[in-house]
Write a protein that holds these residues in place. Sequence first.
Motif, mmCIF file in Angstrom:
data_model
loop_
_atom_site.group_PDB
_atom_site.id
_atom_site.type_symbol
_atom_site.label_atom_id
_atom_site.label_comp_id
_atom_site.label_asym_id
_atom_site.label_seq_id
_atom_site.Cartn_x
_atom_site.Cartn_y
_atom_site.Cartn_z
ATOM 1 N N CYS A 34 0.838 -1.203 0.000
ATOM 2 C CA CYS A 34 0.000 0.000 0.000
ATOM 3 C C CYS A 34 0.875 1.256 0.000
ATOM 4 C CB CYS A 34 -0.923 -0.021 1.208
ATOM 5 S SG CYS A 34 -2.083 1.354 1.278
ATOM 6 N N ALA A 35 1.935 1.238 0.804
ATOM 7 C CA ALA A 35 2.850 2.382 0.849
ATOM 8 C C ALA A 35 3.487 2.608 -0.521
ATOM 9 C CB ALA A 35 3.918 2.159 1.914
ATOM 10 N N GLN A 36 3.873 1.533 -1.175
ATOM 11 C CA GLN A 36 4.474 1.653 -2.502
ATOM 12 C C GLN A 36 3.451 2.156 -3.517
ATOM 13 O OE1 GLN A 36 7.798 1.161 -3.374
ATOM 14 N NE2 GLN A 36 7.118 2.076 -5.289
ATOM 15 N N GLN A 37 2.232 1.631 -3.437
ATOM 16 C CA GLN A 37 1.179 2.040 -4.373
ATOM 17 C C GLN A 37 0.883 3.529 -4.268
ATOM 18 O OE1 GLN A 37 -2.578 0.061 -3.752
ATOM 19 N NE2 GLN A 37 -3.496 0.980 -5.549
ATOM 20 N N HIS A 38 0.941 4.062 -3.054
ATOM 21 C CA HIS A 38 0.631 5.476 -2.815
ATOM 22 C C HIS A 38 1.903 6.281 -2.555
ATOM 23 C CE1 HIS A 38 -3.625 4.590 -2.771
ATOM 24 N NE2 HIS A 38 -3.326 3.527 -2.066
ATOM 25 N N SER A 39 2.998 5.803 -3.099
ATOM 26 C CA SER A 39 4.308 6.388 -2.871
ATOM 27 C C SER A 39 4.360 7.866 -3.248
ATOM 28 C CB SER A 39 5.350 5.623 -3.686
ATOM 29 O OG SER A 39 6.592 6.265 -3.622
ATOM 30 N N PRO A 40 4.965 8.682 -2.379
ATOM 31 C CA PRO A 40 5.148 10.098 -2.712
ATOM 32 C C PRO A 40 6.403 10.338 -3.550
ATOM 33 C CG PRO A 40 5.963 9.693 -0.511
ATOM 34 C CD PRO A 40 5.383 8.376 -1.009
ATOM 35 N N GLY A 41 7.143 9.282 -3.842
ATOM 36 C CA GLY A 41 8.390 9.394 -4.597
ATOM 37 C C GLY A 41 9.210 8.145 -4.390
ATOM 38 N N PRO A 42 10.483 8.191 -4.729
ATOM 39 C CA PRO A 42 11.308 6.996 -4.644
ATOM 40 C C PRO A 42 11.541 6.529 -3.210
ATOM 41 C CG PRO A 42 12.647 8.902 -5.230
ATOM 42 C CD PRO A 42 11.220 9.345 -5.245
ATOM 43 N N GLY B 137 15.971 9.517 -0.983
ATOM 44 C CA GLY B 137 14.676 8.842 -0.984
ATOM 45 C C GLY B 137 13.606 9.751 -0.414
ATOM 46 N N THR B 138 12.366 9.507 -0.830
ATOM 47 C CA THR B 138 11.241 10.284 -0.308
ATOM 48 C C THR B 138 10.607 9.593 0.885
ATOM 49 O OG1 THR B 138 10.826 11.095 -2.538
ATOM 50 C CG2 THR B 138 9.052 11.366 -0.952
ATOM 51 N N TRP B 139 10.654 8.262 0.859
ATOM 52 C CA TRP B 139 10.117 7.475 1.984
ATOM 53 C C TRP B 139 10.946 6.206 2.094
ATOM 54 C CZ3 TRP B 139 7.710 2.582 1.853
ATOM 55 C CH2 TRP B 139 7.564 2.026 0.587
ATOM 56 N N ASP B 140 10.852 5.563 3.257
ATOM 57 C CA ASP B 140 11.572 4.309 3.444
ATOM 58 C C ASP B 140 10.848 3.465 4.486
ATOM 59 O OD1 ASP B 140 13.522 2.454 2.885
ATOM 60 O OD2 ASP B 140 15.160 3.572 3.796
ATOM 61 N N ALA B 141 11.233 2.212 4.553
ATOM 62 C CA ALA B 141 10.651 1.281 5.511
ATOM 63 C C ALA B 141 11.746 0.355 6.018
ATOM 64 C CB ALA B 141 9.542 0.464 4.860
ATOM 65 N N THR C 167 9.052 5.813 7.251
ATOM 66 C CA THR C 167 9.484 7.194 7.361
ATOM 67 C C THR C 167 9.178 7.890 6.044
ATOM 68 O OG1 THR C 167 11.295 6.505 8.793
ATOM 69 C CG2 THR C 167 11.437 8.715 7.867
ATOM 70 N N GLY C 168 8.639 9.100 6.129
ATOM 71 C CA GLY C 168 8.346 9.846 4.919
ATOM 72 C C GLY C 168 7.587 11.121 5.218
ATOM 73 N N PRO C 169 7.053 11.753 4.174
ATOM 74 C CA PRO C 169 6.300 12.993 4.375
ATOM 75 C C PRO C 169 5.121 12.776 5.332
ATOM 76 C CG PRO C 169 6.748 12.638 2.045
ATOM 77 C CD PRO C 169 7.135 11.387 2.761
ATOM 78 N N TRP C 170 4.933 13.725 6.230
ATOM 79 C CA TRP C 170 3.904 13.599 7.259
ATOM 80 C C TRP C 170 2.521 13.354 6.670
ATOM 81 C CZ3 TRP C 170 3.706 12.424 12.127
ATOM 82 C CH2 TRP C 170 2.516 12.621 12.825
ATOM 83 N N ALA C 171 2.100 14.134 5.713
ATOM 84 C CA ALA C 171 0.743 13.991 5.153
ATOM 85 C C ALA C 171 0.556 12.620 4.497
ATOM 86 C CB ALA C 171 0.467 15.108 4.145
ATOM 87 N N TRP C 172 1.571 12.122 3.821
ATOM 88 C CA TRP C 172 1.519 10.808 3.183
ATOM 89 C C TRP C 172 1.316 9.710 4.223
ATOM 90 C CZ3 TRP C 172 5.575 7.172 3.934
ATOM 91 C CH2 TRP C 172 5.475 6.002 3.183
ATOM 92 N N GLY C 173 2.125 9.724 5.250
ATOM 93 C CA GLY C 173 2.029 8.695 6.288
ATOM 94 C C GLY C 173 0.720 8.736 7.040
#
Length: 100
Positions: free
Chosen positions: A46-54, A62-66, A84-90
């Motif tokens: 789901c995180a990858q599907q709604h990814s805010p970037g790489p 990177g824009t987000w990571d796990a 970890t990533g942009p607040w609104a995305w998470g």
Amino acid sequence: MTLPLQYLIFDASDDGEGTGTWDAVASVRAADLPAVWAEVHAVLACAQQHSPGPRGPLDDGGTWDADEHQQTDGDWTTVTLTLTGPWAWGEALVARWSGD
């Protein structure tokens, strides 16, 4: 789409600069371990599907990571997932999983 989680409950922290960290920990017996890992994989998909970037370490562009870990102690196994990533995305992802 709501992804019902039965094992993972996320706790969020904000760095004050727009980046958040969401930690989830599940401690289970061996019989429940496959279900926990199924949730981890569904969350990551789901995180990858709604990814805010790489995906990748934020310090490396990177824009987000796990990060996922598993540790066994006696009859119990603890699985930890950190996003970890942009607040609104998470926060939007966590809302999907909690049904909010």
